[in-house]
Design a protein around this motif. Structure first.
Motif, PDB file in Angstrom:
ATOM      1  N   GLY A 196     -11.551  36.751   6.893  1.00 15.53           N
ATOM      2  CA  GLY A 196     -11.330  38.104   6.426  1.00 15.53           C
ATOM      3  C   GLY A 196     -12.480  39.011   6.811  1.00 15.53           C
ATOM      4  N   GLN A 197     -12.390  40.277   6.394  1.00 15.53           N
ATOM      5  CA  GLN A 197     -13.401  41.279   6.748  1.00 15.53           C
ATOM      6  C   GLN A 197     -14.579  41.294   5.786  1.00 15.53           C
ATOM      7  OE1 GLN A 197     -13.333  43.179   9.648  1.00 15.53           O
ATOM      8  NE2 GLN A 197     -11.761  41.645  10.056  1.00 15.53           N
ATOM      9  N   GLY A 198     -14.420  40.699   4.627  1.00 17.03           N
ATOM     10  CA  GLY A 198     -15.524  40.602   3.679  1.00 17.03           C
ATOM     11  C   GLY A 198     -15.468  41.630   2.571  1.00 17.03           C
ATOM     12  N   THR A 199     -16.112  41.295   1.467  1.00 15.22           N
ATOM     13  CA  THR A 199     -16.278  42.207   0.342  1.00 15.22           C
ATOM     14  C   THR A 199     -17.710  42.072  -0.169  1.00 15.22           C
ATOM     15  OG1 THR A 199     -15.342  42.904  -1.797  1.00 15.22           O
ATOM     16  CG2 THR A 199     -15.406  40.540  -1.375  1.00 15.22           C
ATOM     17  N   GLN A 200     -18.350  43.202  -0.442  1.00 15.75           N
ATOM     18  CA  GLN A 200     -19.766  43.204  -0.803  1.00 15.75           C
ATOM     19  C   GLN A 200     -19.965  42.932  -2.279  1.00 15.75           C
ATOM     20  OE1 GLN A 200     -22.552  43.577   1.192  1.00 15.75           O
ATOM     21  NE2 GLN A 200     -23.802  43.243  -0.650  1.00 15.75           N
ATOM     22  N   VAL A 201     -20.896  42.042  -2.581  1.00 13.35           N
ATOM     23  CA  VAL A 201     -21.320  41.766  -3.953  1.00 13.35           C
ATOM     24  C   VAL A 201     -22.810  42.081  -4.053  1.00 13.35           C
ATOM     25  CG1 VAL A 201     -21.692  39.978  -5.688  1.00 13.35           C
ATOM     26  CG2 VAL A 201     -19.565  40.010  -4.360  1.00 13.35           C
ATOM     27  N   THR A 202     -23.156  42.930  -5.015  1.00 18.00           N
ATOM     28  CA  THR A 202     -24.551  43.296  -5.232  1.00 18.00           C
ATOM     29  C   THR A 202     -24.912  43.023  -6.679  1.00 18.00           C
ATOM     30  OG1 THR A 202     -24.405  45.025  -3.553  1.00 18.00           O
ATOM     31  CG2 THR A 202     -26.244  45.137  -5.101  1.00 18.00           C
ATOM     32  N   VAL A 203     -25.948  42.215  -6.885  1.00 16.33           N
ATOM     33  CA  VAL A 203     -26.394  41.857  -8.226  1.00 16.33           C
ATOM     34  C   VAL A 203     -27.795  42.415  -8.428  1.00 16.33           C
ATOM     35  CG1 VAL A 203     -26.766  39.992  -9.863  1.00 16.33           C
ATOM     36  CG2 VAL A 203     -25.032  39.747  -8.062  1.00 16.33           C
ATOM     37  N   GLN A 216      -3.643  36.244   8.183  1.00 16.26           N
ATOM     38  CA  GLN A 216      -4.418  37.424   7.808  1.00 16.26           C
ATOM     39  C   GLN A 216      -5.000  37.209   6.426  1.00 16.26           C
ATOM     40  OE1 GLN A 216      -0.955  37.914   8.830  1.00 16.26           O
ATOM     41  NE2 GLN A 216      -1.816  37.830  10.895  1.00 16.26           N
ATOM     42  N   LEU A 217      -6.256  37.557   6.280  1.00 17.26           N
ATOM     43  CA  LEU A 217      -6.975  37.383   5.014  1.00 17.26           C
ATOM     44  C   LEU A 217      -7.629  38.697   4.632  1.00 17.26           C
ATOM     45  CD1 LEU A 217      -8.733  34.019   5.966  1.00 17.26           C
ATOM     46  CD2 LEU A 217      -6.663  34.273   4.602  1.00 17.26           C
ATOM     47  N   VAL A 218      -7.415  39.134   3.390  1.00 21.64           N
ATOM     48  CA  VAL A 218      -7.985  40.394   2.911  1.00 21.64           C
ATOM     49  C   VAL A 218      -8.668  40.155   1.576  1.00 21.64           C
ATOM     50  CG1 VAL A 218      -7.537  42.775   2.253  1.00 21.64           C
ATOM     51  CG2 VAL A 218      -6.196  41.717   4.086  1.00 21.64           C
ATOM     52  N   GLU A 219      -9.985  40.329   1.556  1.00 19.80           N
ATOM     53  CA  GLU A 219     -10.762  40.133   0.341  1.00 19.80           C
ATOM     54  C   GLU A 219     -10.818  41.398  -0.490  1.00 19.80           C
ATOM     55  OE1 GLU A 219     -13.008  37.913   3.724  1.00 19.80           O
ATOM     56  OE2 GLU A 219     -11.956  39.813   3.424  1.00 19.80           O
ATOM     57  N   SER A 220     -10.984  41.210  -1.805  1.00 19.21           N
ATOM     58  CA  SER A 220     -11.182  42.327  -2.726  1.00 19.21           C
ATOM     59  C   SER A 220     -11.921  41.818  -3.947  1.00 19.21           C
ATOM     60  CB  SER A 220      -9.836  42.939  -3.139  1.00 19.21           C
ATOM     61  OG  SER A 220      -9.041  41.985  -3.812  1.00 19.21           O
ATOM     62  N   GLY A 221     -12.383  42.746  -4.767  1.00 21.99           N
ATOM     63  CA  GLY A 221     -13.018  42.380  -6.031  1.00 21.99           C
ATOM     64  C   GLY A 221     -14.528  42.466  -6.039  1.00 21.99           C
ATOM     65  N   GLY A 222     -15.117  42.761  -4.896  1.00 19.90           N
ATOM     66  CA  GLY A 222     -16.561  42.896  -4.871  1.00 19.90           C
ATOM     67  C   GLY A 222     -17.023  44.140  -5.611  1.00 19.90           C
ATOM     68  N   GLY A 223     -18.323  44.235  -5.809  1.00 21.22           N
ATOM     69  CA  GLY A 223     -18.875  45.397  -6.504  1.00 21.22           C
ATOM     70  C   GLY A 223     -20.306  45.161  -6.902  1.00 21.22           C
ATOM     71  N   SER A 224     -20.797  46.020  -7.766  1.00 21.32           N
ATOM     72  CA  SER A 224     -22.168  45.922  -8.262  1.00 21.32           C
ATOM     73  C   SER A 224     -22.153  45.473  -9.710  1.00 21.32           C
ATOM     74  CB  SER A 224     -22.865  47.276  -8.139  1.00 21.32           C
ATOM     75  OG  SER A 224     -22.962  47.671  -6.783  1.00 21.32           O
ATOM     76  N   VAL A 225     -23.044  44.561 -10.040  1.00 18.03           N
ATOM     77  CA  VAL A 225     -23.100  44.008 -11.392  1.00 18.03           C
ATOM     78  C   VAL A 225     -24.550  43.651 -11.708  1.00 18.03           C
ATOM     79  CG1 VAL A 225     -22.666  41.649 -10.610  1.00 18.03           C
ATOM     80  CG2 VAL A 225     -22.044  42.310 -12.945  1.00 18.03           C
ATOM     81  N   GLN A 226     -24.892  43.646 -12.971  1.00 19.01           N
ATOM     82  CA  GLN A 226     -26.231  43.248 -13.381  1.00 19.01           C
ATOM     83  C   GLN A 226     -26.328  41.726 -13.456  1.00 19.01           C
ATOM     84  OE1 GLN A 226     -27.161  45.414 -17.020  1.00 19.01           O
ATOM     85  NE2 GLN A 226     -28.268  46.944 -15.801  1.00 19.01           N
ATOM     86  N   ALA A 227     -27.546  41.241 -13.321  1.00 16.13           N
ATOM     87  CA  ALA A 227     -27.782  39.802 -13.417  1.00 16.13           C
ATOM     88  C   ALA A 227     -27.226  39.269 -14.734  1.00 16.13           C
ATOM     89  CB  ALA A 227     -29.272  39.510 -13.316  1.00 16.13           C
TER      90      ALA A 227
END
Length: 127
Positions: free
Chosen positions: A118-125, A3-14
């Motif tokens: 895993g299910q994935g974690t979203q990263v938005t830049v 089992q794999l669980v991702e975390s730590g994604g989010g929104s950040v500026q360039a």
């Protein structure tokens, strides 16, 4: 099973940084090889970084020098440190694992080499 669980994604500026984590459980042998992949809307899944059981690493050309993959076997956790982020890094990031990858140096960034995801974690830049 693994089992794999991702975390730590989010929104950040360039230009900013994020650190992704992937908490792993299950048979340790089955996750000898681990990797991060990403997929942006309308694009194919792309291999970002991979690491073997000895800690050797390999990176996709688009992230070399900016991203770093690491693993803490005592904590059963895989990491991806992402620095100097660009808008084109925006994607869903996935953690993957498998027990054996023949020709890992050449094939470790191919998604068809990995059984566990895993299910994935979203990263938005943003720019």
């Amino acid at each position: 099973q693994v089992q794999l669980v991702e975390s730590g994604g989010g929104s950040v500026q360039a230009g900013g940084s994020l650190r992704l984590s992937c908490a792993a459980s299950g048979n340790a042998y089955r996750r000898t090889y681990m990797a991060w992949f990403r997929q942006a809307p309308g694009k194919e899944r792309e291999g970002v970084a991979t690491i073997d059981g000895d800690g050797s690493t390999n990176y996709g050309d688009s992230v070399k020098g900016r991203f770093a993959i690491s693993r803490d076997n005592a904590k059963n956790t895989l990491y991806l440190q992402m620095n100097s982020l660009k808008p084109e890094d925006t994607a869903m990031y996935y953690c993957a694992a498998d027990s054996l990858i023949m020709g890992w140096v050449q094939r470790g960034l191919e998604d068809n080499q990995y059984m566990y995801w895993g299910q994935g974690t979203q990263v938005t830049v943003s720019s």
